[in-house]
Design an enzyme around this catalytic site. Structure first.
Site, PDB file in Angstrom:
ATOM      1  N   GLY A  45       0.840  -1.191   0.000  1.00  0.00           N
ATOM      2  CA  GLY A  45       0.000   0.000   0.000  1.00  0.00           C
ATOM      3  C   GLY A  45       0.872   1.236   0.000  1.00  0.00           C
ATOM      4  N   GLN A  50       2.857  10.047   1.949  1.00  0.00           N
ATOM      5  CA  GLN A  50       4.167   9.380   2.055  1.00  0.00           C
ATOM      6  C   GLN A  50       5.133   9.836   0.965  1.00  0.00           C
ATOM      7  OE1 GLN A  50       2.250   5.278   2.585  1.00  0.00           O
ATOM      8  NE2 GLN A  50       4.090   5.110   3.835  1.00  0.00           N
ATOM      9  N   CYS A  94       5.628  -0.221   7.733  1.00  0.00           N
ATOM     10  CA  CYS A  94       5.292   1.016   7.034  1.00  0.00           C
ATOM     11  C   CYS A  94       6.510   1.433   6.220  1.00  0.00           C
ATOM     12  CB  CYS A  94       4.933   2.112   8.042  1.00  0.00           C
ATOM     13  SG  CYS A  94       4.486   3.677   7.256  1.00  0.00           S
ATOM     14  N   LEU A  95       6.281   1.800   4.975  1.00  0.00           N
ATOM     15  CA  LEU A  95       7.403   2.194   4.115  1.00  0.00           C
ATOM     16  C   LEU A  95       8.043   3.494   4.598  1.00  0.00           C
ATOM     17  CD1 LEU A  95       5.822   1.271   0.649  1.00  0.00           C
ATOM     18  CD2 LEU A  95       7.487  -0.046   1.973  1.00  0.00           C
ATOM     19  N   HIS A 136      -4.771   1.126   7.434  1.00  0.00           N
ATOM     20  CA  HIS A 136      -3.437   1.732   7.630  1.00  0.00           C
ATOM     21  C   HIS A 136      -3.264   2.920   6.669  1.00  0.00           C
ATOM     22  CE1 HIS A 136       1.131   1.156   8.140  1.00  0.00           C
ATOM     23  NE2 HIS A 136       1.056   1.927   7.063  1.00  0.00           N
ATOM     24  N   GLU A 137      -3.688   2.737   5.408  1.00  0.00           N
ATOM     25  CA  GLU A 137      -3.510   3.809   4.406  1.00  0.00           C
ATOM     26  C   GLU A 137      -4.435   4.988   4.687  1.00  0.00           C
ATOM     27  OE1 GLU A 137      -0.915   3.533   2.839  1.00  0.00           O
ATOM     28  OE2 GLU A 137      -0.622   1.372   3.051  1.00  0.00           O
ATOM     29  N   HIS A 140      -3.035   7.171   7.243  1.00  0.00           N
ATOM     30  CA  HIS A 140      -2.011   8.107   6.727  1.00  0.00           C
ATOM     31  C   HIS A 140      -2.674   9.414   6.283  1.00  0.00           C
ATOM     32  CE1 HIS A 140       1.914   6.185   6.659  1.00  0.00           C
ATOM     33  NE2 HIS A 140       1.449   5.091   6.082  1.00  0.00           N
TER      34      HIS A 140
HETATM   35  O1  K1U Z   1       1.628   2.398   4.022  1.00  0.00           O
HETATM   36  C1  K1U Z   1       2.679   1.801   3.910  1.00  0.00           C
HETATM   37  O2  K1U Z   1       3.684   2.238   4.444  1.00  0.00           O
HETATM   38  C2  K1U Z   1       2.747   0.498   3.157  1.00  0.00           C
HETATM   39  C3  K1U Z   1       2.719  -0.695   4.077  1.00  0.00           C
HETATM   40  C4  K1U Z   1       1.296  -1.218   4.152  1.00  0.00           C
HETATM   41  C5  K1U Z   1       0.993  -2.204   5.221  1.00  0.00           C
HETATM   42  C6  K1U Z   1       1.725  -3.329   5.424  1.00  0.00           C
HETATM   43  C7  K1U Z   1       1.381  -4.240   6.407  1.00  0.00           C
HETATM   44  C8  K1U Z   1       0.298  -4.008   7.178  1.00  0.00           C
HETATM   45  C9  K1U Z   1      -0.414  -2.883   6.990  1.00  0.00           C
HETATM   46  C10 K1U Z   1      -0.073  -1.979   6.010  1.00  0.00           C
HETATM   47  C11 K1U Z   1       3.637  -1.758   3.468  1.00  0.00           C
HETATM   48  O3  K1U Z   1       3.450  -2.206   2.392  1.00  0.00           O
HETATM   49  S1  K1U Z   1       4.959  -2.300   4.440  1.00  0.00           S
HETATM   50  C12 K1U Z   1       5.731  -3.576   3.437  1.00  0.00           C
HETATM   51  C13 K1U Z   1       4.998  -4.853   3.466  1.00  0.00           C
HETATM   52  O4  K1U Z   1       4.243  -5.095   4.368  1.00  0.00           O
HETATM   53  C14 K1U Z   1       5.184  -5.865   2.400  1.00  0.00           C
HETATM   54  C15 K1U Z   1       6.170  -5.756   1.481  1.00  0.00           C
HETATM   55  C16 K1U Z   1       6.306  -6.739   0.483  1.00  0.00           C
HETATM   56  C17 K1U Z   1       5.465  -7.794   0.437  1.00  0.00           C
HETATM   57  C18 K1U Z   1       4.462  -7.917   1.387  1.00  0.00           C
HETATM   58  C19 K1U Z   1       4.335  -6.953   2.371  1.00  0.00           C
HETATM   59 ZN    ZN Z   2       2.458   3.276   6.214  1.00  0.00          ZN
END
Ligand code: K1U
Ligand code: ZN
Length: 172
Positions: A45, A50, A94-95, A136-137, A140
């Site tokens: 996401g 972000q 979270c990225l 989560h998004e 944000h």
């Molecule tokens: O909003 C963001 O920072 C993105 C975030 C979203 C998220 C992940 C997990 C739970 C809730 C919300 C991410 O994508 S973090 C990276 C991640 O979880 C992932 C990366 C590669 C493959 C699978 C998952």
């Molecule tokens: Zn996030």
């Protein structure tokens, strides 16, 4: 075009984002850039703040590799219209807070309404990782990070790690 992702702490990640009044080609290009940035990260996401854009726009794709075909979703002005009483615990990342994970409890199922990239209203019920991710998004867009659900000490520890990471990255 891939965009740089802001790292916490950053004042732009704490702001309430503005509704998108009309869909323009510039907004569609922004959504495409966000999908490219999300897939490259990689992530499931991404929310516009972000990448420093304070508009109510999120993208997500929680389809599991090899099991499901990709399903990129672009949501302008997403709103949770109903949420289950039943909750789910997920270890979130979270990225904007790289390499930090913590368990967050949220409603297990949510119904979300949004405007798609053609300007049409859509409504869908999400469960599992999709439900966690869309909440989560949307957080944000309201200036809320998953660490805001943690105890102050844990939140402070993560914030200090991120300040150190930013100092190191700035030094090169
Ligand atoms: O909003 C963001 O920072 C993105 C975030 C979203 C998220 C992940 C997990 C739970 C809730 C919300 C991410 O994508 S973090 C990276 C991640 O979880 C992932 C990366 C590669 C493959 C699978 C998952
Ligand atoms: Zn996030």
């Amino acid at each position: 075009m891939k965009r740089p992702i802001l790292i916490h702490p950053d004042p732009r990640l704490k702001k309430v984002c503005a509704e998108v009044p009309d869909l323009t080609d510039a907004m569609r290009t922004l959504a495409d850039d966000m999908l490219e940035t999300m897939y490259a990260a990689p992530g499931v996401g991404l929310a516009a703040p972000q990448i420093g854009v304070l508009d109510r726009l999120i993208v997500l794709d929680c389809a599991k590799e090899d099991e499901e075909s990709p399903r990129p979703l672009v949501m302008f002005n997403p709103k949770i219209v109903s949420a289950s009483d039943e909750t789910n615990v997920y270890e979130e990342g979270c990225l904007s807070i790289p390499d930090q994970y913590a368990e967050v409890t949220r409603p297990k199922v949510v119904e979300v309404e949004w405007m798609n990239r053609d300007g049409n209203a859509e409504r869908e019920t999400f469960d599992g990782l999709w439900a966690t991710c869309v909440q989560h998004e949307i957080d944000h867009l309201d200036g809320k990070l998953f660490i805001d659900y943690l105890k102050p000490l844990k939140r402070q520890m993560i914030t200090r790690k991120m300040q150190k990471l930013k100092r190191e990255r700035a030094r090169g």
